[in-house]
Design a protein around this motif. Structure first.
Motif, PDB file in Angstrom:
ATOM      1  N   ILE A 294       0.692  -1.085  -0.159  1.00 30.75           N
ATOM      2  CA  ILE A 294      -0.149   0.067   0.005  1.00 30.75           C
ATOM      3  C   ILE A 294       0.884   1.283  -0.165  1.00 30.75           C
ATOM      4  N   ARG A 295       2.011   1.112  -0.285  1.00 30.03           N
ATOM      5  CA  ARG A 295       2.947   2.367  -0.197  1.00 30.03           C
ATOM      6  C   ARG A 295       2.789   2.909  -1.423  1.00 30.03           C
ATOM      7  N   ASN A 296       1.772   2.631  -2.672  1.00 34.43           N
ATOM      8  CA  ASN A 296       1.655   2.315  -4.232  1.00 34.43           C
ATOM      9  C   ASN A 296       0.412   3.537  -4.173  1.00 34.43           C
ATOM     10  N   TYR A 297       0.204   4.983  -3.665  1.00 36.67           N
ATOM     11  CA  TYR A 297      -0.741   5.625  -4.044  1.00 36.67           C
ATOM     12  C   TYR A 297      -1.808   5.134  -5.189  1.00 36.67           C
ATOM     13  N   GLN A 298      -2.067   4.907  -5.944  1.00 35.50           N
ATOM     14  CA  GLN A 298      -2.687   4.200  -7.206  1.00 35.50           C
ATOM     15  C   GLN A 298      -3.159   2.985  -6.870  1.00 35.50           C
ATOM     16  N   ASN A 299      -3.083   2.146  -5.641  1.00 34.62           N
ATOM     17  CA  ASN A 299      -3.279   1.086  -4.842  1.00 34.62           C
ATOM     18  C   ASN A 299      -4.914   0.687  -5.701  1.00 34.62           C
ATOM     19  N   SER A 300      -5.539   0.097  -6.335  1.00 32.12           N
ATOM     20  CA  SER A 300      -6.876   0.619  -7.094  1.00 32.12           C
ATOM     21  C   SER A 300      -7.995  -0.104  -5.404  1.00 32.12           C
ATOM     22  N   GLU A 301      -7.924  -0.851  -4.481  1.00 29.51           N
ATOM     23  CA  GLU A 301      -8.463  -0.952  -2.947  1.00 29.51           C
ATOM     24  C   GLU A 301      -8.139   0.058  -1.971  1.00 29.51           C
ATOM     25  N   ILE A 302      -7.767   1.983  -1.901  1.00 26.58           N
ATOM     26  CA  ILE A 302      -7.567   1.905  -1.314  1.00 26.58           C
ATOM     27  C   ILE A 302      -9.212   3.916  -1.497  1.00 26.58           C
ATOM     28  N   ILE A 303      -9.890   4.296  -0.525  1.00 29.67           N
ATOM     29  CA  ILE A 303     -11.264   4.490  -0.468  1.00 29.67           C
ATOM     30  C   ILE A 303     -10.603   6.224  -0.053  1.00 29.67           C
ATOM     31  N   PHE A 304      -9.343   6.444   0.906  1.00 32.78           N
ATOM     32  CA  PHE A 304      -9.207   7.891   1.341  1.00 32.78           C
ATOM     33  C   PHE A 304      -7.933   7.668   1.359  1.00 32.78           C
ATOM     34  N   ASP A 305      -7.084   8.926   1.771  1.00 33.18           N
ATOM     35  CA  ASP A 305      -5.929   8.961   1.899  1.00 33.18           C
ATOM     36  C   ASP A 305      -5.403   9.919   2.183  1.00 33.18           C
ATOM     37  N   ARG A 306      -4.404  10.360   2.698  1.00 30.78           N
ATOM     38  CA  ARG A 306      -4.032  11.896   2.729  1.00 30.78           C
ATOM     39  C   ARG A 306      -2.412  11.461   1.672  1.00 30.78           C
ATOM     40  N   ARG A 307      -2.003  12.573   1.257  1.00 32.47           N
ATOM     41  CA  ARG A 307      -1.204  12.884   0.655  1.00 32.47           C
ATOM     42  C   ARG A 307      -0.014  13.835   0.747  1.00 32.47           C
ATOM     43  N   TYR A 308       1.123  13.304   0.620  1.00 31.53           N
ATOM     44  CA  TYR A 308       2.627  14.211   0.901  1.00 31.53           C
ATOM     45  C   TYR A 308       2.994  14.199  -0.027  1.00 31.53           C
ATOM     46  N   GLY A 309       3.961  15.090  -0.272  1.00 29.89           N
ATOM     47  CA  GLY A 309       4.801  15.450  -0.914  1.00 29.89           C
ATOM     48  C   GLY A 309       5.917  14.632  -0.830  1.00 29.89           C
ATOM     49  N   SER A 310       7.108  14.827  -1.934  1.00 27.29           N
ATOM     50  CA  SER A 310       7.976  13.988  -2.318  1.00 27.29           C
ATOM     51  C   SER A 310       9.125  14.072  -0.574  1.00 27.29           C
ATOM     52  N   THR A 311       8.961  12.990  -0.084  1.00 23.64           N
ATOM     53  CA  THR A 311       9.894  13.151   1.342  1.00 23.64           C
ATOM     54  C   THR A 311      10.813  11.639   1.951  1.00 23.64           C
ATOM     55  N   ASN A 312      11.330  11.669   2.641  1.00 21.60           N
ATOM     56  CA  ASN A 312      12.296  10.946   2.792  1.00 21.60           C
ATOM     57  C   ASN A 312      11.830  10.095   4.423  1.00 21.60           C
ATOM     58  N   THR A 313      11.699  11.967   4.987  1.00 27.72           N
ATOM     59  CA  THR A 313      11.686  11.719   6.591  1.00 27.72           C
ATOM     60  C   THR A 313      11.255  10.162   6.734  1.00 27.72           C
ATOM     61  N   TYR A 314      10.311   9.573   6.291  1.00 22.12           N
ATOM     62  CA  TYR A 314       9.871   8.170   6.895  1.00 22.12           C
ATOM     63  C   TYR A 314      11.226   7.450   7.146  1.00 22.12           C
ATOM     64  N   GLU A 315      11.186   6.899   6.126  1.00 22.90           N
ATOM     65  CA  GLU A 315      12.836   6.569   5.692  1.00 22.90           C
ATOM     66  C   GLU A 315      12.942   6.589   6.373  1.00 22.90           C
ATOM     67  N   LYS A 316      14.218   7.933   6.896  1.00 25.51           N
ATOM     68  CA  LYS A 316      15.185   7.738   8.046  1.00 25.51           C
ATOM     69  C   LYS A 316      14.934   7.972   9.526  1.00 25.51           C
ATOM     70  N   THR A 317      13.121   7.161   9.807  1.00 27.13           N
ATOM     71  CA  THR A 317      12.945   7.321  11.011  1.00 27.13           C
ATOM     72  C   THR A 317      13.101   5.907  10.862  1.00 27.13           C
ATOM     73  N   ASN A 318      12.593   4.972   9.872  1.00 28.30           N
ATOM     74  CA  ASN A 318      12.390   3.818  10.142  1.00 28.30           C
ATOM     75  C   ASN A 318      13.278   2.878   9.458  1.00 28.30           C
ATOM     76  N   TYR A 319      14.848   3.186   8.407  1.00 34.18           N
ATOM     77  CA  TYR A 319      15.078   2.380   7.698  1.00 34.18           C
ATOM     78  C   TYR A 319      15.738   1.837   9.285  1.00 34.18           C
ATOM     79  N   PRO A 320      16.705   0.196   8.942  1.00 33.18           N
ATOM     80  CA  PRO A 320      16.937  -0.591  10.055  1.00 33.18           C
ATOM     81  C   PRO A 320      18.044   0.586  10.889  1.00 33.18           C
ATOM     82  N   VAL A 321      18.992   0.522  11.830  1.00 38.04           N
ATOM     83  CA  VAL A 321      19.836   1.684  12.359  1.00 38.04           C
ATOM     84  C   VAL A 321      21.464   0.933  11.917  1.00 38.04           C
ATOM     85  N   GLY A 322      21.402   0.031  10.802  1.00 40.75           N
ATOM     86  CA  GLY A 322      22.349   0.803  10.182  1.00 40.75           C
ATOM     87  C   GLY A 322      22.808  -0.091   8.939  1.00 40.75           C
ATOM     88  N   TYR A 323      21.889   1.173   8.192  1.00 42.56           N
ATOM     89  CA  TYR A 323      21.731   1.184   7.025  1.00 42.56           C
ATOM     90  C   TYR A 323      21.891   2.621   7.392  1.00 42.56           C
TER      91      TYR A 323
END
Length: 576
Positions: free
Chosen positions: A300-329
């Motif tokens: 469901i990271r694909n915002y064009q997933n056909s089963e999504i009924i309602f979502d909140r869109r963000y701009g282009s970012t990498n904040t989520y990856e910085k927060t959640n990538y494993p610590v060794g990366y």
């Protein structure tokens, strides 16, 4: 109201406070002209309609980078000083609530929609109306303004639901307030009145809004409220209204004097409420099910997933990856790390439960599991980016490394694995608020509670078939749940299916409350896994307790912020 202390609910008045500051700088007449121009401008009205969506929850980093999953038994947030931990240790109250911004944000959204609904009819379209060559443009703009008003009514209903699931009954305010408004003149409406208001607003919005095809109408409607969103919210509201939390107040708040604020008192039985929830979900499935196909499971990271009924869109970012990538990366901070409690909920590929007492399971705990485990969670020794995850003690992502996961797991759901954070690469993200799998699972739950596993009262699907439609889709293909289960057995299967299917999507925190099983889930110790490396391909796994957690009955609902009680005299929620 004292001017030096504005209660949180008066975030409703923030736009007015700004305009009064402007009055100090500009002549009053000039300010008035500016406001009038803003109200009659079509383009400004369009911008304001889009701005109404800005109050939707930022689920990917809801509380300073933490997801609400980390306040449930789904996950642990790595940063130990994060405010979300106060939920888990029970250190919160009416003066200090980690999620206290929800009160202000949702009331601000309600204020903004009320103001928009009041002023959107003031748009000046005469320059089109009286031009014979512009009649189509005139009609299109009229239609757009009409649609935006019903989008606003849906959003107001959504913001009210966000308040109701946290606080129970709240004041229903449908007119924009002013600085002169006396909030003590308003009272908390009953829970039943709030649910009725939400459902009626959803029905009104659904009668006007369309159900766009996400794949062909992306440019104009992606992210906007649709008929599906309105009917989906109706399903969600009625499901909560039928659940135990809002029907059995004496089991968790005995002696509370204002039970109408925390329980449904509308002359109906809980059985009838389950029937209403089932009917609402059936209406969605029969009228809109083909609009949200689940032919193949897609991340469901694909915002064009056909089963999504309602979502909140963000701009282009990498904040989520910085927060959640494993610590060794590179630049990874671990962030929201899944729990063993959740991992154990994923079945074996043959549909049987995972069992640590089974030697084969224990020796290789991530083999032959429900495919959604690998789609949602990074486990030890799995391939991620340019290497395998080293979650074992002493590994690059394991215990012994500062800020490493305490649970032994890392988040994969929503993550874009292809970003080079050192090069500051970004990608588009979105937060899924509602998708079709939720509707099917809500339908399965309501049908089972109302009619049992195979009852259908003429509906196309019964509870078992709805559940299996989620499990059987391409890409998952888990074994069908048999129709021979008892109502109690199917209830547990449905609850577990919600847990794994909707993991990290901000359902678990609320589901265990409405089911009234929070003491044995949120109050149970959070578990992880201790991993010892034997060789490059052999590891020893041992489930361990990583954190004791607390849940008290008063935590079924949030306390009303004390500052607002002091001003309004509203009754506080039970036990706080």
């Amino acid at each position: 109201m004292k001017l030096y202390r504005i209660p949180i609910v008066l975030g409703l008045l923030f736009p007015l406070l700004i305009s009064s500051c402007d009055d100090l700088l500009d002549p009053k007449a000039e300010t008035k002209l500016t406001e009038e121009f803003a109200n009659i401008s079509y383009s400004n009205t369009l911008s304001r309609s889009v701005g109404l969506y800005s109050y939707l929850p930022d689920g990917l980093s809801y509380l300073d980078g933490a997801m609400m999953a980390s306040a449930s038994d789904e996950a642990e947030f790595t940063l130990e000083t994060a405010s979300i931990h106060n939920f888990n240790v029970g250190s919160w109250n009416a003066n200090s609530n980690p999620d206290e911004s929800a009160w202000e944000r949702n009331f601000e959204g309600i204020y903004a929609t009320n103001l928009f609904l009041k002023e959107s009819d003031d748009v000046d379209l005469d320059y089109l109306k009286y031009d014979p060559a512009k009649q189509q443009d005139y009609q299109n703009r009229l239609n757009n303004i009409h649609r935006w008003k019903y989008e606003a009514r849906f959003l107001r209903a959504y913001y009210y639901f966000e308040l109701v699931k946290r606080y129970g009954g709240v004041p229903i305010i449908t007119e924009p307030l002013s600085l002169e408004s006396d909030l003590s003149a308003y009272s908390r409406d009953s829970l039943a009145a709030c649910i009725r208001f939400i459902v009626n607003e959803c029905d009104s919005a659904a009668a006007v809004l369309q159900a766009p095809d996400r794949m062909t109408d992306v440019a104009n409607n992606l992210g906007r409220a649709s008929k599906g969103a309105a009917l989906g919210l109706k399903c969600r509201a009625l499901l909560y209204a039928a659940s135990d939390l809002f029907n059995k107040p004496d089991e968790w708040a005995p002696g509370y004097e204002h039970k109408e604020l925390i329980s449904m008192q509308d002359g109906k039985s809980q059985q009838q409420r389950w029937e209403e929830a089932a009917a609402a979900c059936n209406d969605f499935i029969t009228s809109l099910g083909n609009k949200y196909p689940m032919d193949e499971y897609r991340l469901i990271r694909n915002y064009q997933n056909s089963e999504i009924i309602f979502d909140r869109r963000y701009g282009s970012t990498n904040t989520y990856e910085k927060t959640n990538y494993p610590v060794g990366y590179d630049l990874g901070e671990s962030g929201n790390t899944p729990s063993q409690n959740l991992v154990d909920a994923y079945e074996m590929i043959d549909g049987t439960p995972f069992d640590w007492n089974n030697p084969e399971h224990r020796a290789n705990p991530y083999a032959n599991r429900d495919p959604r485990l690998a789609m949602s969670i990074l486990t030890n020794n799995v391939e991620f980016k340019d290497r395998t995850v080293e979650a074992w003690t002493g590994g690059r992502d394991g215990k012994g490394v500062i800020h490493a996961s305490r649970t032994g797991y890392y988040l994969y759901k929503f993550i874009d694995p292809n970003l080079d954070l050192l090069q500051n690469r970004t990608s588009v993200h979105h937060w899924v608020i509602m998708r079709y799998a939720e509707i099917l699972l809500s339908y399965a739950e309501a049908m089972n509670e109302a009619y049992g596993p195979t009852g259908n009262v003429g509906y196309r699907l019964n509870a078992v078939r709805a559940l299996n439609q989620v499990r059987n889709r391409v890409g998952i293909e888990m074994p069908a749940v048999p129709s021979t289960l008892t109502q109690e057995e199917l209830r547990e299967r449905i609850r577990n299916e919600r847990r794994v299917e909707l993991a990290f999507e901000d359902h678990r925190f609320w589901d265990v409350r409405r089911w009234m099983i929070a003491p044995e889930t949120l109050g149970a110790p959070l578990r992880g896994v201790e991993i010892t490396k034997i060789s490059d391909e052999e590891f020893e796994y041992k489930p361990v307790e990583i954190e004791k957690r607390t849940f008290e009955p008063k935590m079924y609902l949030y306390p009303i912020p004390q500052a607002d009680l002091n001003t309004t005299g509203w009754p506080q929620n039970p036990l706080w």
